[in-house]
Design a protein around this motif. Structure first.
Motif, PDB file in Angstrom:
ATOM      1  N   LEU A  32       0.829  -1.200   0.000  1.00 17.02           N
ATOM      2  CA  LEU A  32       0.000   0.000   0.000  1.00 17.02           C
ATOM      3  C   LEU A  32       0.867   1.254   0.000  1.00 17.02           C
ATOM      4  O   LEU A  32       2.019   1.228   0.402  1.00 17.02           O
ATOM      5  N   TRP A  78      -7.034  -1.224  -2.656  1.00 22.11           N
ATOM      6  CA  TRP A  78      -6.631  -0.595  -3.922  1.00 22.11           C
ATOM      7  C   TRP A  78      -7.838  -0.411  -4.837  1.00 22.11           C
ATOM      8  O   TRP A  78      -7.977   0.607  -5.499  1.00 22.11           O
ATOM      9  N   ARG A 116       5.160   1.297  -5.800  1.00 22.15           N
ATOM     10  CA  ARG A 116       3.721   1.541  -5.714  1.00 22.15           C
ATOM     11  C   ARG A 116       3.090   1.911  -7.050  1.00 22.15           C
ATOM     12  O   ARG A 116       1.871   1.935  -7.162  1.00 22.15           O
ATOM     13  N   THR A 120      -0.811  -4.323  -9.472  1.00 18.91           N
ATOM     14  CA  THR A 120      -0.986  -5.022  -8.197  1.00 18.91           C
ATOM     15  C   THR A 120      -0.255  -6.355  -8.138  1.00 18.91           C
ATOM     16  O   THR A 120       0.442  -6.639  -7.169  1.00 18.91           O
TER      17      THR A 120
END
Length: 167
Positions: A32, A78, A116, A120
């Motif tokens: 995250l 997300w 980041r 994902t």
């Protein structure tokens, strides 16, 4: 813990959190953008784990079970965040100080920022592989994909990080 009869007793929830809590927070921080959000996600996961602790204890690998819960919760965050997040230009962000004078903090921040930006699955694979030191087979089991998928996501993710960090 070992009982008098020689049986291994599963850890209590409190023992599990004491032993694995910091690692769970590290995992979430890698997945995250915001450290505070990562801690919130871990807290939510641990609250759910406590409610279903007998099921968690009964799993073949309670650590992997809770790790998977953190990965799933991070992914869900997300998805929700993508609908409400507004990008901010780099020049509008506050300047972070260099706390240690060696540039290590800046390098780590630059790496985490680049990490980041990855999709994902690539980000998840790299965090599990390099932050949690998990082998590809264990990552594949955790994410319910093949080891080839893990390796290709790792390869693509590392290539994207190299490109982002070389600028």
């Amino acid at each position: 813990m070992v009982e008098a009869g020689g049986e291994v007793q599963a850890p209590t929830f409190e023992e599990f959190v004491a032993a694995r809590g910091p690692a769970l927070v590290r995992l979430a921080r890698g997945l995250l953008r915001d450290p505070d959000t990562a801690e919130d996600v871990v807290q939510d996961v641990l609250a759910k784990a406590l409610l279903h602790w007998k099921r968690v204890q009964a799993a073949d690998d309670p650590v992997a079970y809770v790790n998977r819960m953190v990965v799933n919760a991070s992914t869900s965050f997300w998805r929700r965040a993508a609908r409400r997040e507004r990008p901010v230009a780099a020049e509008d962000l506050p300047d972070a100080g260099r706390a240690d004078g060696t540039g290590q903090v800046a390098d780590r921040d630059e790496l985490l920022t680049a990490l980041r930006t990855l999709p994902t699955k690539q980000r998840t694979v790299l965090v599990l592989r390099h932050f949690e030191d998990m082998p590809d087979e264990q990552i594949a089991d955790l994410l319910d994909v093949t080891t080839g998928t893990v390796r290709s996501n790792a390869h693509r993710g590392l290539a994207a990080l190299r490109t982002a960090l070389s600028r």
